[in-house]
Write a protein that holds these residues in place. Sequence first.
Motif: not given
Length: 247
Positions: A180-207
């Motif tokens: 929430h805080g980072v998105a707010g700070e970025l919006e001040k500089v870059l404008g509204p983001a195209d996507n902001v949300k909590l995510a599940w980021k994989p530790v390892l990926t599969v091709e």
Amino acid sequence: MAGHSKFKNIMHRKGAQDKKRAAQFSKLSREITVAAKMGMPDPDMNPRLRLAVNAAKAQSMPKDNIQRAIDKAAQAGGEDYSEMRYEGYGPGGVALIVEALTDNRNRTATNVRTAFSKNGGNLGSEGSVSHGFERRGLIEYLASVGDEEKVLEAAIEAGADDVESSEDGHTIWTAAEALHGVAGELEKVLGPADNVKLAWKPVLTVEADEATAATLMKLIDTLEDDDDVQTVWGNYEISDEVMEKLG
């Protein structure tokens, strides 16, 4: 949006979802209502609601629709949604996490299980794949917002953890509690983001090769077509060449 892949892959998925705008608005409205019920109806005082409203704005959801969804949270006798998470494996051993908001757990569980079984996958128990993911904050901008140096500098100043840039756009990762805080700070500089949300980021990926990717995309499309499913995350990577072949 589905899965964890290159930004072009993500935007391809968003493009497909644009054709289902009414259904997407319904899902966004549901998340806004749930977020407003769980906390204050003021986005400035409710981080989850703020993220939900930002996500709705990124999809060009009208302000009136957003306000109606917030107001709905205060109405007596409204739908009572439960947050559900389903985990399993898709074709090629791809790990998938499905997030849903439902007013009928049995219906949703049956639909998700059927989608997996009919598209080369197997639904597992909660915790069966999430150990291979990290809960992180995700912020995305199109390339038009600026070059890699500009975005990197803004992200560092805002307190982000990592930035991935390509010719198509910028993916910014944060700690879950800092989103929430980072998105707010970025919006001040870059404008509204195209996507902001909590995510599940994989530790390892599969091709995923072409055959696997084709079935995987069918599975994800089936899941996303379900009204109760909010988001699908996966540990797959699909090359630009394969995505082009899939159209």
